[in-house]
Motif scaffolding. Structure first.
Motif, short mmCIF file in Angstrom:
data_model
loop_
_atom_site.label_atom_id
_atom_site.label_comp_id
_atom_site.label_asym_id
_atom_site.label_seq_id
_atom_site.Cartn_x
_atom_site.Cartn_y
_atom_site.Cartn_z
N ASP A 87 1.54 27.94 11.50
CA ASP A 87 1.77 28.48 10.16
C ASP A 87 1.56 27.44 9.06
N SER A 88 0.95 26.31 9.39
CA SER A 88 0.81 25.24 8.39
C SER A 88 -0.50 24.51 8.56
N ASP A 89 -1.10 24.17 7.43
CA ASP A 89 -2.32 23.36 7.45
C ASP A 89 -2.03 21.90 7.13
N ASP A 90 -0.82 21.59 6.66
CA ASP A 90 -0.50 20.25 6.20
C ASP A 90 0.33 19.46 7.22
N ASP A 91 1.09 20.14 8.07
CA ASP A 91 1.97 19.45 9.01
C ASP A 91 1.17 18.77 10.12
N LEU A 92 1.79 17.79 10.75
CA LEU A 92 1.17 17.01 11.81
C LEU A 92 1.80 17.36 13.15
N PRO A 93 1.04 17.29 14.24
CA PRO A 93 1.60 17.62 15.56
C PRO A 93 2.48 16.49 16.08
N GLU A 94 3.70 16.79 16.39
CA GLU A 94 4.61 15.74 16.87
C GLU A 94 4.19 15.20 18.23
N THR A 95 3.38 15.96 18.95
CA THR A 95 2.94 15.51 20.27
C THR A 95 1.91 14.39 20.20
N ASP A 96 1.31 14.17 19.02
CA ASP A 96 0.23 13.18 18.90
C ASP A 96 0.67 11.87 18.28
N SER A 147 6.59 20.92 15.84
CA SER A 147 6.18 21.40 17.16
C SER A 147 4.95 22.31 17.04
N GLU A 148 4.37 22.64 18.17
CA GLU A 148 3.16 23.48 18.17
C GLU A 148 3.43 24.85 17.56
N ASP A 149 4.61 25.39 17.76
CA ASP A 149 4.92 26.71 17.21
C ASP A 149 4.80 26.73 15.69
N LEU A 150 5.28 25.66 15.05
CA LEU A 150 5.24 25.61 13.59
C LEU A 150 3.85 25.25 13.06
N LEU A 151 3.05 24.58 13.86
CA LEU A 151 1.71 24.20 13.41
C LEU A 151 0.85 25.43 13.11
N LEU A 176 6.96 6.51 23.14
CA LEU A 176 7.26 7.93 23.27
C LEU A 176 6.79 8.70 22.04
N THR A 177 6.23 9.87 22.28
CA THR A 177 5.81 10.72 21.18
C THR A 177 7.03 11.44 20.59
N LEU A 178 6.85 11.96 19.40
CA LEU A 178 7.99 12.52 18.67
C LEU A 178 8.59 13.75 19.32
N ASP A 179 7.78 14.49 20.08
CA ASP A 179 8.37 15.62 20.79
C ASP A 179 9.38 15.13 21.83
N ASN A 180 9.11 13.97 22.44
CA ASN A 180 10.07 13.39 23.37
C ASN A 180 11.28 12.83 22.63
N MET A 215 14.33 19.72 30.90
CA MET A 215 12.98 19.20 30.72
C MET A 215 12.89 17.81 31.31
N THR A 216 11.82 17.54 32.04
CA THR A 216 11.57 16.23 32.62
C THR A 216 10.33 15.63 31.98
N ILE A 217 10.41 14.37 31.63
CA ILE A 217 9.30 13.67 30.98
C ILE A 217 8.69 12.71 31.98
N ARG A 218 7.37 12.71 32.06
CA ARG A 218 6.68 11.84 33.01
C ARG A 218 6.97 10.37 32.73
N ALA A 219 7.22 9.63 33.78
CA ALA A 219 7.51 8.20 33.62
C ALA A 219 6.30 7.47 33.05
N ALA A 220 6.57 6.44 32.24
CA ALA A 220 5.49 5.68 31.58
C ALA A 220 4.89 4.67 32.53
#
Length: 466
Positions: free
Chosen positions: A91-100, A85-89, A38-42, A1-6
């Protein structure tokens, strides 16, 4: 996986973060500098790379110590925050998206530590503590390992307690399961790096972290510019990728990838004989589509195969060495069957008096001509093992390729790992080609021993560089 430079002017700071696996003794830990923007997914990818996990299980972040029971405040128990992660979101109404959520938002001097859980079955809990911060200089790495101790536990070893029990059993030759666990560790750790619980190579980790954040460049390689083996490496999970790159360095892929003319002629002799026997006008086949008996007998005699063959050696359908040679020449794009005749391709016609050129064409064809992507990956992994020259029996090649295919994500239709017979089938045709070329001592194709010759290593390097 490659992450875009900031953006260099994003005003972020570098957070000094200590990541330690809860319950490990001695402690397995990493000290990192991480860009606060960096976001938590990174951050998940950074932890996977720095610790040495293989990113094959689910994960989550939380701001609450999972081992501490929460106390009521004003009669209410505070709800812990959990980022997934998005996959777990789904199945849940309480969890937060790590990408945000950015690391600097959730890990502050006032917040206390984060907790990162990897593999909800084994439950590897990582304590993520803020130990300091500094402004991020222009061009500074967005993630860097400063220090640490010990390699990651083996995946699926039963959590930290199971891992400690495993290490105790490995250290005790009298343990009832010592030999079985040694075999399991060898398979799980893989063929590219011997298991060493003490090992941590900070330079290797930082190399992988740098690949997550490539600097923008006008000369950045475009699609298809990577070597075959580099492209393979980029598709591996972070923890395995480090071991794979170390193995590549030790395999000396930059060693000789050419041979002298006499060696090339000796290696391509079976294919060159067949090409010259077909000739510019082509070779008529029998009504049933086989090579004429006289040609089969010539091949067995002139290529020295008849002495080890029982039977008349004049019917192609009953004379496997000739049948396999002809079929592999067709698969490699050297010859074609047209209207009941075998004919040479245009490329091969030009190489009838150029054994070195044919040698190179065969190397390229073996690396690039394949029916399916799984076969392509299997061939590349086999060529790597041939280039490395470390295996001495065919079963070891099979194990190494099977591990690599599993790491690359190849599975059966029901999601199981590829069985040995499937891996054997994927390697059957390329092994025939290598055997025809004399890449192995003792014939390779029919013998258990498969010790690679030096010209064989050069052939594999040429294929991988093609």
């Amino acid at each position: 996986m490659t992450i875009r430079a900031a953006d260099e002017n994003d005003g972020s700071v570098l957070l000094q973060v200590k990541v330690s696996i809860v319950g490990s003794e001695p402690v397995i830990w990493r000290l990192l500098e991480v860009d606060s923007s960096l976001t938590l997914d990174n951050v998940h990818n950074i932890i996977q790379t720095a610790v040495g996990w293989r990113d094959s299980h689910l994960h989550s972040f939380t701001d609450t110590d999972p081992f501490v029971r929460l106390r009521a405040v004003n009669g209410q128990v505070p709800e812990p925050r959990r980022w997934v992660s998005e996959d777990l979101l789904e199945d849940s109404d309480d969890d937060l998206p790590e990408t945000d959520w950015r690391l600097g938002q959730v890990l502050t001097p006032e917040s206390g530590p984060l907790f990162y859980e990897y593999d909800f079955g084994d439950s590897w809990i990582h304590r993520v503590e803020l130990t300091g911060s500094l402004p991020r200089p222009s061009g500074a790495p967005r993630a860097r390992l400063l220090d640490g101790a010990l390699r990651a536990p083996l995946e699926d070893s039963g959590g930290i307690g199971g891992y400690h029990d495993l290490l105790d059993a490995l250290a005790n030759p009298n343990h009832d399961e010592h030999e079985d666990l040694k075999a399991w560790v060898t398979w799980t750790a893989g063929p590219w790096q011997e298991f060493d619980p003490e090992r941590l190579d900070i330079d290797d980790v930082n190399h992988e972290l740098a690949l997550l954040f490539p600097a923008p460049s006008a000369n950045e390689p475009g699609p298809g510019s990577e070597s075959l083996i580099q492209e393979l490496a980029h598709r591996l999970p972070p923890g395995i990728r480090r071991d794979f790159r170390s193995y590549l360095a030790a395999a000396d892929l930059d060693g000789p990838s050419t041979v002298d003319a006499a060696t090339a002629e000796a290696m391509v002799a079976p294919y060159l004989w067949l090409a010259r026997r077909i000739g510019g006008d082509g070779l008529p086949l029998t009504a049933a589509g086989w090579l004429p008996p006289a040609v089969v007998h010539e091949a067995m005699t002139e290529l020295g195969w008849a002495k080890n063959w029982i039977g008349n050696a004049n019917r192609e359908d009953q004379t496997l060495p000739v049948l396999q040679l002809r079929e592999s020449a067709q698969r490699l794009g050297l010859i074609r069957k047209i209207k009941g005749r075998l004919v040479l391709t245009a490329a091969l016609k030009r190489l009838l008096d150029d054994p070195a050129g044919l040698w190179l064409i065969l190397a390229r064809a073996l690396a690039h001509r394949h029916r399916h992507d799984s076969g392509r990956d299997a061939v590349l992994l086999l060529l790597l093992e041939v280039a490395a020259g470390r295996r001495t029996v065919w079963e070891d090649y099979l194990d190494a390729v099977a591990f690599g295919l599993s790491a690359l994500g190849w599975r059966t239709r029901i999601g199981a790992e590829l069985p040995p017979e499937t891996v054997e089938a994927l390697l059957h045709e390329p092994r025939e080609v290598l055997s025809n070329l004399g890449v192995f001592h003792d014939g390779g194709g029919t013998q258990t021993a498969t010790i690679v010759t030096q010209p064989g290593q050069s052939f594999a390097r040429a294929a991988l560089h093609s």
